[in-house]
Scaffold this motif. Structure first.
Motif, short mmCIF file in Angstrom:
data_model
loop_
_atom_site.label_atom_id
_atom_site.label_comp_id
_atom_site.label_asym_id
_atom_site.label_seq_id
_atom_site.Cartn_x
_atom_site.Cartn_y
_atom_site.Cartn_z
N CYS A 56 0.87 -1.31 0.00
CA CYS A 56 0.04 -0.10 -0.06
C CYS A 56 0.78 1.19 0.02
CB CYS A 56 -1.10 0.02 1.22
SG CYS A 56 -0.10 -0.33 2.71
N HIS A 57 2.11 1.24 0.70
CA HIS A 57 2.88 2.34 0.58
C HIS A 57 3.91 2.32 -0.67
CE1 HIS A 57 1.90 3.85 4.56
NE2 HIS A 57 1.85 2.39 4.78
N GLY A 58 3.63 1.55 -1.64
CA GLY A 58 4.38 1.47 -2.84
C GLY A 58 5.66 0.63 -2.61
N SER A 59 6.05 0.08 -3.70
CA SER A 59 7.03 -0.94 -3.67
C SER A 59 8.66 -0.03 -3.24
CB SER A 59 7.51 -1.78 -5.02
OG SER A 59 7.54 -0.71 -5.95
N ASP A 60 8.43 1.09 -3.71
CA ASP A 60 9.59 2.17 -3.32
C ASP A 60 9.45 3.00 -2.03
OD1 ASP A 60 7.51 3.83 -4.01
OD2 ASP A 60 8.74 4.88 -5.74
N GLY A 61 8.41 2.63 -1.31
CA GLY A 61 8.10 3.41 -0.16
C GLY A 61 7.74 4.88 0.04
N PHE A 62 7.48 5.39 -1.26
CA PHE A 62 7.05 6.49 -1.52
C PHE A 62 5.36 6.95 -1.43
CE2 PHE A 62 11.27 6.83 -2.72
CZ PHE A 62 12.00 7.91 -2.34
N ASP A 101 1.44 6.90 -2.00
CA ASP A 101 0.46 7.11 -3.21
C ASP A 101 -0.38 8.21 -2.93
OD1 ASP A 101 -1.39 7.12 -4.98
OD2 ASP A 101 -1.68 4.88 -5.31
N GLN A 102 0.16 9.40 -3.39
CA GLN A 102 -0.67 10.51 -3.03
C GLN A 102 -2.04 10.73 -3.39
OE1 GLN A 102 1.55 13.81 -4.96
NE2 GLN A 102 2.47 14.24 -2.81
N LYS A 103 -2.48 10.08 -4.44
CA LYS A 103 -3.84 9.95 -4.78
C LYS A 103 -4.78 9.12 -3.86
CE LYS A 103 -2.77 10.20 -9.89
NZ LYS A 103 -2.77 9.46 -11.10
N GLU A 155 -4.28 8.85 -0.84
CA GLU A 155 -3.68 9.29 0.47
C GLU A 155 -2.91 8.52 1.43
OE1 GLU A 155 -7.29 11.14 2.21
OE2 GLU A 155 -7.19 12.80 0.73
N VAL A 156 -1.93 7.63 0.79
CA VAL A 156 -1.03 6.64 1.57
C VAL A 156 0.17 7.46 1.58
CG1 VAL A 156 -0.03 4.54 1.36
CG2 VAL A 156 -2.30 4.92 0.49
N PRO A 157 0.71 7.61 2.96
CA PRO A 157 1.82 8.32 3.17
C PRO A 157 3.08 7.43 2.77
CG PRO A 157 0.74 7.53 5.34
CD PRO A 157 -0.07 7.29 4.24
N MET A 158 4.11 8.31 2.77
CA MET A 158 5.48 7.57 2.17
C MET A 158 6.13 7.01 3.60
SD MET A 158 7.65 11.19 1.46
CE MET A 158 9.01 10.19 0.83
N LEU A 159 6.90 5.91 3.39
CA LEU A 159 7.66 5.53 4.55
C LEU A 159 8.82 5.81 4.34
CD1 LEU A 159 6.02 2.10 4.95
CD2 LEU A 159 5.56 4.02 6.24
N ALA A 160 9.44 5.93 2.98
CA ALA A 160 10.99 6.33 2.69
C ALA A 160 11.43 7.62 3.37
CB ALA A 160 10.84 6.54 1.34
N GLY A 161 12.35 7.51 4.12
CA GLY A 161 12.91 8.68 4.76
C GLY A 161 12.22 9.02 6.16
#
Length: 69
Positions: free
Chosen positions: A1-7, A9-11, A13-19
């Protein structure tokens, strides 16, 4: 849900985990494990992250904290 890159999904409203700070990630995992925070309203009893040991999560968080560097 946070994307395979951890960034995230703004559309959706899933927050990034990267960083993210490791301490922040630990707090959120503890809330999920203690069922204080619900990850999926359709499956509130889901066992998200329960399959991971603390050591595995520590490694994942170490990686995520450097992704945006």
């Amino acid at each position: 849900c946070h994307g395979s890159d951890g960034f995230g999904d703004q559309k959706k409203e899933v927050p990034m985990l990267a960083g993210q700070y490791t301490n922040y990630l630990w707090r959120q995992v503890e809330k999920l494990r203690n069922r204080v925070r619900i990850h999926d309203e359709d499956d509130p009893e889901g066992e998200l992250l329960d399959a991971f040991s603390d050591e595995e999560l520590r490694d994942i968080f170490a990686y995520l904290s450097t992704v945006d560097d």
